[in-house]
Motif scaffolding. Sequence first.
Motif, PDB file in Angstrom:
ATOM      1  N   GLU A  61      56.504  27.569  51.376  1.00 29.66           N
ATOM      2  CA  GLU A  61      56.454  28.077  50.004  1.00 29.66           C
ATOM      3  C   GLU A  61      56.455  29.607  50.009  1.00 29.66           C
ATOM      4  OE1 GLU A  61      54.204  24.387  47.781  1.00 29.66           O
ATOM      5  OE2 GLU A  61      53.009  26.149  48.267  1.00 29.66           O
ATOM      6  N   VAL A  62      56.937  30.161  48.924  1.00 27.90           N
ATOM      7  CA  VAL A  62      56.926  31.611  48.737  1.00 27.90           C
ATOM      8  C   VAL A  62      55.858  31.923  47.702  1.00 27.90           C
ATOM      9  CG1 VAL A  62      58.256  33.637  48.025  1.00 27.90           C
ATOM     10  CG2 VAL A  62      59.388  31.784  49.292  1.00 27.90           C
ATOM     11  N   LEU A  63      54.920  32.796  48.089  1.00 30.06           N
ATOM     12  CA  LEU A  63      53.835  33.191  47.195  1.00 30.06           C
ATOM     13  C   LEU A  63      54.039  34.617  46.725  1.00 30.06           C
ATOM     14  CD1 LEU A  63      50.767  31.739  49.145  1.00 30.06           C
ATOM     15  CD2 LEU A  63      52.123  30.644  47.343  1.00 30.06           C
ATOM     16  N   THR A  64      53.827  34.838  45.444  1.00 28.80           N
ATOM     17  CA  THR A  64      53.874  36.177  44.872  1.00 28.80           C
ATOM     18  C   THR A  64      52.447  36.664  44.698  1.00 28.80           C
ATOM     19  OG1 THR A  64      55.932  35.695  43.710  1.00 28.80           O
ATOM     20  CG2 THR A  64      54.659  37.590  42.936  1.00 28.80           C
ATOM     21  N   PHE A  65      52.158  37.817  45.268  1.00 26.45           N
ATOM     22  CA  PHE A  65      50.843  38.442  45.187  1.00 26.45           C
ATOM     23  C   PHE A  65      50.921  39.593  44.195  1.00 26.45           C
ATOM     24  CE2 PHE A  65      50.799  36.102  49.006  1.00 26.45           C
ATOM     25  CZ  PHE A  65      49.480  35.851  49.349  1.00 26.45           C
ATOM     26  N   HIS A  66      50.249  39.446  43.065  1.00 30.53           N
ATOM     27  CA  HIS A  66      50.141  40.517  42.080  1.00 30.53           C
ATOM     28  C   HIS A  66      48.848  41.260  42.401  1.00 30.53           C
ATOM     29  CE1 HIS A  66      53.370  38.643  39.829  1.00 30.53           C
ATOM     30  NE2 HIS A  66      52.714  37.494  39.935  1.00 30.53           N
ATOM     31  N   VAL A  67      48.936  42.591  42.511  1.00 27.75           N
ATOM     32  CA  VAL A  67      47.806  43.399  42.970  1.00 27.75           C
ATOM     33  C   VAL A  67      47.542  44.529  41.993  1.00 27.75           C
ATOM     34  CG1 VAL A  67      46.883  44.769  44.907  1.00 27.75           C
ATOM     35  CG2 VAL A  67      48.515  42.910  45.362  1.00 27.75           C
ATOM     36  N   GLY A  68      46.274  44.830  41.781  1.00 30.39           N
ATOM     37  CA  GLY A  68      45.883  45.973  40.955  1.00 30.39           C
ATOM     38  C   GLY A  68      44.543  46.515  41.423  1.00 30.39           C
ATOM     39  N   TYR A  97      32.172  55.632  44.736  1.00 36.24           N
ATOM     40  CA  TYR A  97      32.565  55.451  46.123  1.00 36.24           C
ATOM     41  C   TYR A  97      33.629  54.385  46.368  1.00 36.24           C
ATOM     42  CZ  TYR A  97      28.334  58.160  46.841  1.00 36.24           C
ATOM     43  OH  TYR A  97      27.386  59.141  46.799  1.00 36.24           O
ATOM     44  N   GLY A  98      34.093  53.709  45.333  1.00 40.10           N
ATOM     45  CA  GLY A  98      35.067  52.665  45.578  1.00 40.10           C
ATOM     46  C   GLY A  98      35.594  52.016  44.324  1.00 40.10           C
ATOM     47  N   CYS A  99      36.169  50.840  44.512  1.00 41.58           N
ATOM     48  CA  CYS A  99      36.751  50.087  43.405  1.00 41.58           C
ATOM     49  C   CYS A  99      36.999  48.660  43.875  1.00 41.58           C
ATOM     50  CB  CYS A  99      38.056  50.736  42.941  1.00 41.58           C
ATOM     51  SG  CYS A  99      39.375  50.734  44.175  1.00 41.58           S
ATOM     52  N   ASP A 100      37.567  47.859  43.010  1.00 45.10           N
ATOM     53  CA  ASP A 100      37.968  46.497  43.356  1.00 45.10           C
ATOM     54  C   ASP A 100      39.483  46.412  43.393  1.00 45.10           C
ATOM     55  OD1 ASP A 100      35.359  45.551  43.408  1.00 45.10           O
ATOM     56  OD2 ASP A 100      35.440  44.739  41.371  1.00 45.10           O
ATOM     57  N   PHE A 101      40.000  45.777  44.430  1.00 46.36           N
ATOM     58  CA  PHE A 101      41.388  45.339  44.435  1.00 46.36           C
ATOM     59  C   PHE A 101      41.363  43.929  43.868  1.00 46.36           C
ATOM     60  CE2 PHE A 101      42.038  48.839  47.209  1.00 46.36           C
ATOM     61  CZ  PHE A 101      43.403  49.114  47.202  1.00 46.36           C
ATOM     62  N   ILE A 102      42.239  43.656  42.930  1.00 47.07           N
ATOM     63  CA  ILE A 102      42.301  42.345  42.299  1.00 47.07           C
ATOM     64  C   ILE A 102      43.664  41.714  42.582  1.00 47.07           C
ATOM     65  CG2 ILE A 102      40.565  42.733  40.516  1.00 47.07           C
ATOM     66  CD1 ILE A 102      42.888  43.544  38.648  1.00 47.07           C
ATOM     67  N   TYR A 103      43.665  40.396  42.650  1.00 44.97           N
ATOM     68  CA  TYR A 103      44.868  39.664  43.042  1.00 44.97           C
ATOM     69  C   TYR A 103      45.024  38.399  42.202  1.00 44.97           C
ATOM     70  CZ  TYR A 103      43.419  42.138  47.324  1.00 44.97           C
ATOM     71  OH  TYR A 103      42.980  43.072  48.229  1.00 44.97           O
ATOM     72  N   SER A 104      46.251  38.131  41.826  1.00 44.81           N
ATOM     73  CA  SER A 104      46.633  36.838  41.294  1.00 44.81           C
ATOM     74  C   SER A 104      47.791  36.370  42.165  1.00 44.81           C
ATOM     75  CB  SER A 104      47.067  36.932  39.830  1.00 44.81           C
ATOM     76  OG  SER A 104      47.478  35.667  39.364  1.00 44.81           O
ATOM     77  N   VAL A 105      47.621  35.218  42.802  1.00 46.10           N
ATOM     78  CA  VAL A 105      48.639  34.701  43.721  1.00 46.10           C
ATOM     79  C   VAL A 105      49.288  33.498  43.069  1.00 46.10           C
ATOM     80  CG1 VAL A 105      49.091  33.866  46.052  1.00 46.10           C
ATOM     81  CG2 VAL A 105      47.202  35.483  45.653  1.00 46.10           C
ATOM     82  N   GLU A 106      50.616  33.525  43.013  1.00 47.67           N
ATOM     83  CA  GLU A 106      51.362  32.450  42.354  1.00 47.67           C
ATOM     84  C   GLU A 106      52.369  31.820  43.297  1.00 47.67           C
ATOM     85  OE1 GLU A 106      53.213  34.318  39.013  1.00 47.67           O
ATOM     86  OE2 GLU A 106      51.333  34.580  37.942  1.00 47.67           O
ATOM     87  N   ASN A 107      52.526  30.518  43.157  1.00 53.58           N
ATOM     88  CA  ASN A 107      53.600  29.809  43.821  1.00 53.58           C
ATOM     89  C   ASN A 107      54.861  30.131  43.033  1.00 53.58           C
ATOM     90  OD1 ASN A 107      55.605  27.653  44.086  1.00 53.58           O
ATOM     91  ND2 ASN A 107      54.076  26.632  45.367  1.00 53.58           N
TER      92      ASN A 107
END
Length: 147
Positions: A80-87, A94-104
């Motif tokens: 399968e090919v997964l698309t990783f949306h990142v923000g 001192y930092g932040c969050d990386f957020i992800y939505s992964v879709e088939n």
Amino acid sequence: MARVQLELPDEFTFSTTLDVRVTEINYGNHVGNDRMVSLLHEARLRFLREHGFGEFNIGGIGLMVSDLVVCFTAESFVGEVLTFHVGVTDFNKYGCDFIYSVENQAQEKQVVKAKTGIVFFDYDERKIAQVPRVFYERCAPQLLPQE
């Protein structure tokens, strides 16, 4: 036990695709949780490269993962090919969050929601560091702190 709830925004600033390889598959014949963490890491590296950074050089400072949340919403299988949306979101000194939505990609369905909390880290001094201004400039200019 209560399930972890992770709210994600509707829009992300970066996307990349990754193929599910046989090495990501576990004894349940789907992507293992440990392998998904590695795939998220690869997506984060691609996000950083897109902005001219590496994990150890963001304005002379590196980053370090401080926490991780992965919520599986569906299985993923070899081929399968997964698309990783990142923000990036939830900045602090001192930092932040990386957020992800992964879709088939073929099924157009979400398979994972995730976040990695990061702190910026001076590996020479072995201590946390403030978010480099250049990171804001390239990755979240709308959040650039006023001097």
